[in-house]
Structures are given as C-alpha cells and as structure tokens.
Design a protein around this motif. Sequence first.
Motif, PDB file in Angstrom:
ATOM      1  N   SER A   1     -32.273 -43.491 -67.139  1.00 53.12           N
ATOM      2  CA  SER A   1     -32.938 -44.138 -66.011  1.00 53.12           C
ATOM      3  C   SER A   1     -31.916 -44.887 -65.167  1.00 53.12           C
ATOM      4  O   SER A   1     -30.860 -45.298 -65.667  1.00 53.12           O
TER       5      SER A   1
ATOM      6  N   LEU B   1     -37.049 -36.818 -73.743  1.00 53.63           N
ATOM      7  CA  LEU B   1     -37.640 -37.505 -72.592  1.00 53.63           C
ATOM      8  C   LEU B   1     -38.548 -38.666 -72.991  1.00 53.63           C
ATOM      9  O   LEU B   1     -38.691 -39.640 -72.252  1.00 53.63           O
TER      10      LEU B   1
ATOM     11  N   VAL C   1     -36.236 -33.908 -60.481  1.00 52.25           N
ATOM     12  CA  VAL C   1     -35.786 -34.226 -61.833  1.00 52.25           C
ATOM     13  C   VAL C   1     -35.849 -32.985 -62.708  1.00 52.25           C
ATOM     14  O   VAL C   1     -34.897 -32.651 -63.432  1.00 52.25           O
TER      15      VAL C   1
ATOM     16  N   VAL D   1     -32.840 -30.893 -64.779  1.00 60.00           N
ATOM     17  CA  VAL D   1     -32.881 -30.668 -66.222  1.00 60.00           C
ATOM     18  C   VAL D   1     -32.716 -29.185 -66.541  1.00 60.00           C
ATOM     19  O   VAL D   1     -31.931 -28.803 -67.425  1.00 60.00           O
TER      20      VAL D   1
ATOM     21  N   ILE E   1     -34.986 -31.565 -74.953  1.00 60.01           N
ATOM     22  CA  ILE E   1     -35.093 -32.509 -73.845  1.00 60.01           C
ATOM     23  C   ILE E   1     -35.678 -33.804 -74.396  1.00 60.01           C
ATOM     24  O   ILE E   1     -36.877 -33.890 -74.681  1.00 60.01           O
TER      25      ILE E   1
ATOM     26  N   VAL F   1     -29.781 -37.174 -67.744  1.00 63.35           N
ATOM     27  CA  VAL F   1     -30.295 -37.276 -66.378  1.00 63.35           C
ATOM     28  C   VAL F   1     -30.895 -38.669 -66.215  1.00 63.35           C
ATOM     29  O   VAL F   1     -31.683 -39.109 -67.060  1.00 63.35           O
TER      30      VAL F   1
ATOM     31  N   GLN G   1     -27.944 -43.289 -72.511  1.00 61.28           N
ATOM     32  CA  GLN G   1     -27.319 -42.478 -71.468  1.00 61.28           C
ATOM     33  C   GLN G   1     -25.813 -42.696 -71.357  1.00 61.28           C
ATOM     34  O   GLN G   1     -25.145 -41.962 -70.625  1.00 61.28           O
TER      35      GLN G   1
ATOM     36  N   ILE H   1     -32.961 -38.071 -71.273  1.00 63.26           N
ATOM     37  CA  ILE H   1     -33.480 -38.629 -70.031  1.00 63.26           C
ATOM     38  C   ILE H   1     -33.296 -40.141 -70.043  1.00 63.26           C
ATOM     39  O   ILE H   1     -33.903 -40.861 -70.837  1.00 63.26           O
TER      40      ILE H   1
END
Length: 297
Positions: free
Chosen positions: A164, A95, A249, A253, A93, A208, A185, A162
């Motif tokens: 935005s 992030l 969120v 995930v 992940i 995400v 992304q 991750i």
Amino acid sequence: MAKTSSSAPFDITLGLDDTHVLVTGGCGLIGRVVVQAFLSAGSRVTVLDLLGTEKVLDLEDGKLHFVAGDITKDVDAAFTKAEERFGTVCCCIALASLDLSVLEQKESLCDVDPKVWQRVFDVNINGTFLTCQRWLQGIRSTVSSQNAEKRNAIRNISCIIIGSEAGRFGVRTMAAYAAGKSAVQYGLLQSLARDAPRIYEHARVNAVAPGAVDTERFRQEAERFGPQWRYEECEATVPMGRAVGAEDVARTVVFLASERFAGGVSGQLVSVDGGKGGTVCWGREELAERRGEGRGV
C-alpha cells in the motif's frame, strides 16, 4: 539497424493459460477484479477468503475454486485443497489483509489499543508471511518430486505481495496498518526475492503498492467525508489528480505474474498510485486554527 524477421513474430500473449494462481482475499473489492483478470488470461484460480464472502464469485466457472479460510491459521489446509484441485500453486497473490477502511482510527498514537496493533500485525504481517511461506514450500515440494512430468509442468513461478501507499507515506491515524504494509512490501519482499531462486531458479517475487483505489467503498467514503477528504487522499499530491482504477491494479499484478512479460523482474515494488508524492499533513483551516492558538508550527 537490424531488421526483425517476419518469420519470428514477437509473442505478446501473457502465457498464463492454465497456470494455477492462488489469490488470498480474492472476494474483496480489488481482489475480485484481480481474480477476473487471471480468469480472462486463461489461468486456473483458487480464491482463499473468509467463509461467506464467496457470493461475489461465479463458482460455476470450471477454472475457479473457492476455499474458505483465515490466513492467520488456515493457510496450509487451504493450499492443500488448492493443490488437490488444480495442482501446484505456481503463482501466489498475497492480497488479504485488514483494510484501512475497516480499522478504527485514532487521532493520536497515544490512544491506540496495543491489542489492535497486535491484531493488525497478526493478519497483515504474519498472515502474509504464512501465505508466502506455504507457496514456496509447495514449489520446493514440486521441484524435488520424483515425478518429472509434475516438475516440468510448472511455469510462471512468482509471488506478488499487495502492499500500500501507506507503507511508504505512513498513516497518522492508523500507524499499525502503515507499519504492517511497510514490513511486507520492503523487508519481506527483499528477503523472499533472494530466497525463492534458491528453491527454483526462475522464481520471482514482487510487490504492488496501490494508492487510493476508485472502488465502491472509496466513493462511499468520499461522499461521507466530503470534497476536502477526497482532495487530500488522491488529488493534492497526485500528479494524475485522481484515484486509480481497480483494473489498473489488476493489470499490474497480471503483468508481474507473467514470466513472458516480467521474467526479468524480481524484488521490485511497483506503485500504482497516479504518481503520488506524499500526504497532506495539515488542512488549511486546521493549520490556521493551530496558529491561532499560539503554539506555532
């Protein structure tokens, strides 16, 4: 209409038990909720975050491991420590990033310090790239291993970036953040989603993109900047009329990480933003003032 056999129940468990998940930025306000979600799903979780942030974690949990490090320079060493503890990092992940709330914003791009622009890119693009690269290298190493038991043990092979809402709608006062999120992304996501299955056929990559998230920091900012700021951030162009929860969120995930639930989902950007349709360009008073100056719009 065919009947469903009662002897073959549909399994709706996540299937993430003992899957090794590495979360960068896992001590942040959203990251720690993501970590808890995976622990609740039975996963073994390694958190990579800056030294001193680990105080928010329950490190007595035997399935939780913390590694201090900076994603711009410590990724390889951190993954190696994670692998030594829990084996191959099956799910990554990505992030960690410089968050919009900690970046100095400018009224115009005219006044942005190029060093700030470069710093944001170093962390939010290059740091994310290094994280994703090391995850895929670890999968390749396991797949090519002579140890059949090690090869057969991996599952839920996925990477979740991750992003935005900023990567979609932009941020007038912090273009570097928006540009960085857009890069990972969209460009990185689509490229990696095509590459990963060549390393391991079931490997998946998704992203995400949260909108305004109802964290403690968001509530503090809403108090600081007032009702109009909150209205423009998460109400004016958001059909659901509110900031989303960090749990929303985290659940998204976890869903994407689960091969059982999202095994056919790859290369997708999932927005968790209440249906946000854009940003407010002009406040009512701001626009009235502009028109009063005779400059037109």
